[in-house]
Design an enzyme around this catalytic site. Structure first.
Site, mmCIF file in Angstrom:
data_model
loop_
_atom_site.group_PDB
_atom_site.id
_atom_site.type_symbol
_atom_site.label_atom_id
_atom_site.label_comp_id
_atom_site.label_asym_id
_atom_site.label_seq_id
_atom_site.Cartn_x
_atom_site.Cartn_y
_atom_site.Cartn_z
ATOM 1 N N THR A 8 0.629 -1.585 -0.498
ATOM 2 C CA THR A 8 -0.045 -0.055 -0.492
ATOM 3 C C THR A 8 0.771 0.999 -0.229
ATOM 4 O O THR A 8 2.435 1.471 0.583
ATOM 5 C CB THR A 8 -1.213 -0.044 0.778
ATOM 6 N N SER A 165 2.951 7.162 6.511
ATOM 7 C CA SER A 165 3.739 6.495 7.538
ATOM 8 C C SER A 165 3.281 5.903 9.321
ATOM 9 O O SER A 165 3.682 5.404 10.333
ATOM 10 C CB SER A 165 4.945 6.117 7.700
ATOM 11 N N CYS A 168 -0.911 5.737 9.142
ATOM 12 C CA CYS A 168 -1.638 4.254 9.140
ATOM 13 C C CYS A 168 -0.448 2.854 8.559
ATOM 14 O O CYS A 168 0.276 2.896 8.810
ATOM 15 C CB CYS A 168 -1.536 4.511 7.524
ATOM 16 N N THR A 171 1.077 1.276 6.211
ATOM 17 C CA THR A 171 2.204 1.630 5.388
ATOM 18 C C THR A 171 3.563 2.246 6.515
ATOM 19 O O THR A 171 3.782 2.541 8.151
ATOM 20 C CB THR A 171 1.624 2.820 5.382
#
EC number: 3.4.25.2
Length: 180
Positions: A8, A165, A168, A171
């Site tokens: 992702t 990052s 999420c 990520t």
């Protein structure tokens, strides 16, 4: 537990005559297991003149990369034509319609999102993001593009992914940036 393998968050931007695309390195098995932290989700295609990045099923993305590169060759590097032809084939083929991935493709002048439902989307503001952290990266990118115009396209791409990052869980911060 789901056994689907997903990768992702891709972000692409054109800024001050330069283009950059960034992707994180995380590949997730189902909803709970990180399988890989250093995946390369952004690739150079067509003699390094085109960048392509994927979000979604890893195996499906490789199929789409291959098909898109074939379309680029067929249409002499014409990004828009190759993307439209891929989207039409993707939408019209019963087996391809089952693929679970999205692509961002870009050259020095265009950014496009290609989806399996047949859409080819041109972003209004020369930046776009896809994947589970896409909305976070897109928000960060828009703020940077409006308020930190001194940053390069590469720096904007990196920082946008870094913000994603931090928010999420799908990520990570193993970010790879490719430039045109």
């Amino acid at each position: 537990m789901s056994t689907s393998i997903h990768a992702t968050t891709i972000f692409a931007v054109q800024h001050n005559g330069h283009a950059a695309m960034a992707g994180d390195g995380q590949v997730t098995l189902g909803e709970q297991v990180i399988m890989k932290q250093t995946a390369r989700k952004v690739r150079r295609l067509y003699n390094d003149k085109v960048l392509a990045g994927f979000a979604g099923s890893v195996a499906d993305a490789f199929t789409l990369f291959e098909k898109f590169e074939t379309k680029l060759q067929q249409f002499s590097g014409n990004l828009e034509r190759a993307a439209v032809e891929l989207a039409q084939e993707w939408r019209g083929d019963k087996q391809l319609r089952q693929l679970e991935a999205m692509l961002i493709v870009m050259d020095e002048t265009s950014i496009l999102v290609v989806s399996g439902t047949g859409e080819v989307i041109v972003p209004d503001d020369n930046l776009i993001a896809i994947g589970s952290g896409g909305n976070y990266a897109l928000s960060a990118g828009r703020a940077l593009k409006r308020n930190a115009t001194h940053l390069s396209a590469s720096e904007m791409a990196y920082e946008s992914l870094k913000v994603a990052s931090d928010i999420c869980v799908f990520t990570n911060d193993r970010i790879i940036v490719e430039n045109l």
